[in-house]
Design an enzyme around this catalytic site. Structure first.
Site, PDB file in Angstrom:
ATOM      1  N   TYR A  90       5.011 -11.031 -10.408  1.00  0.00           N
ATOM      2  CA  TYR A  90       5.076  -9.600 -10.124  1.00  0.00           C
ATOM      3  C   TYR A  90       5.172  -8.868 -11.459  1.00  0.00           C
ATOM      4  CZ  TYR A  90       6.659  -5.359  -7.634  1.00  0.00           C
ATOM      5  OH  TYR A  90       6.784  -4.097  -7.118  1.00  0.00           O
ATOM      6  N   LYS A 118       0.670  -9.740  -9.001  1.00  0.00           N
ATOM      7  CA  LYS A 118       0.666  -8.390  -8.445  1.00  0.00           C
ATOM      8  C   LYS A 118       0.778  -7.455  -9.639  1.00  0.00           C
ATOM      9  CE  LYS A 118       3.259  -5.124  -5.597  1.00  0.00           C
ATOM     10  NZ  LYS A 118       4.420  -4.926  -4.709  1.00  0.00           N
ATOM     11  N   ILE A 161      -1.075  -5.828  -2.842  1.00  0.00           N
ATOM     12  CA  ILE A 161       0.190  -5.966  -2.131  1.00  0.00           C
ATOM     13  C   ILE A 161       0.882  -4.624  -2.317  1.00  0.00           C
ATOM     14  CG2 ILE A 161       2.431  -7.102  -2.037  1.00  0.00           C
ATOM     15  CD1 ILE A 161       1.104  -9.606  -3.202  1.00  0.00           C
TER      16      ILE A 161
END
Length: 191
Positions: A90, A118, A161
């Site tokens: 992330y 992400k 996402i």
């Protein structure tokens, strides 16, 4: 990060993971956010998510203290080795205080279970650069928001996402299908 995870207790996080895995019942993939301030805690929560039935973990860097890239690699190597669950890095530098380059993220992708990223960054060019570096590899470059999905996918990304699909799932699914099918007019209209 939209679940206010820093303010949830471990028990609340576990209840949430169990609820989502139970409700989806294998119909869709579950990616559990298991990032923590320390590697040991991230390993423990990621093991819990794995054992509960999550398909992958999304793990942001520990926040508060500045760490260097070698620390980042050690963090993800340990989690990968000790848990054995697919990991999505992330990348959210506004929260973690560490901005990795596309080349550094590509280097993280060499860690066994790191399967995607992400990208919650404003630069479509950097996302595209990473997508170019990862072309032909089994690695997903995902936007951190549906709001820039169109240019991200046009430049090599494969999805997003974000929060919006939780609010308007049908429209987001149609938008994604239009993008995947090359119907930019319909995608633009839906956007």
């Amino acid at each position: 990060s939209n679940g206010e995870f820093p303010y949830m207790s471990d028990d609340e996080k576990k209840q949430l993971i169990n609820a989502v895995v139970g409700q989806t019942n294998g119909r869709v993939k579950v990616i559990a956010g298991t990032g923590y301030m320390g590697t040991d805690q991230a390993i423990t929560m990621t093991q819990f998510a794995r054992d509960a039935g999550a398909d992958a973990a999304m793990i942001a860097l520990p926040i508060y203290y500045q760490i260097d890239f070698e620390d980042v690699k050690r963090h993800y190597e340990r989690i990968s080795k000790e848990v054995g669950l697919p990991i999505i890095y992330y990348n959210i530098p506004d929260m973690t205080g560490l901005k990795l380059t596309p080349a550094q993220i590509a280097e993280l992708a060499e860690i066994e279970y790191v399967v995607g990223v992400k990208e919650t960054i404003p630069s479509i060019d950097e996302i595209a650069e990473l997508a170019d570096l990862m072309k032909g590899k089994d690695f997903s470059v995902l936007s951190g928001t549906v709001l820039n999905l169109m240019p991200v996918m046009e430049r090599g990304g494969c999805g997003a996402i974000g929060v919006l699909p939780n609010l308007i799932p049908q429209q987001c699914a149609e938008f994604y299908a239009a993008l995947k099918g090359g119907d930019s007019d319909k995608a633009g209209e839906l956007m």
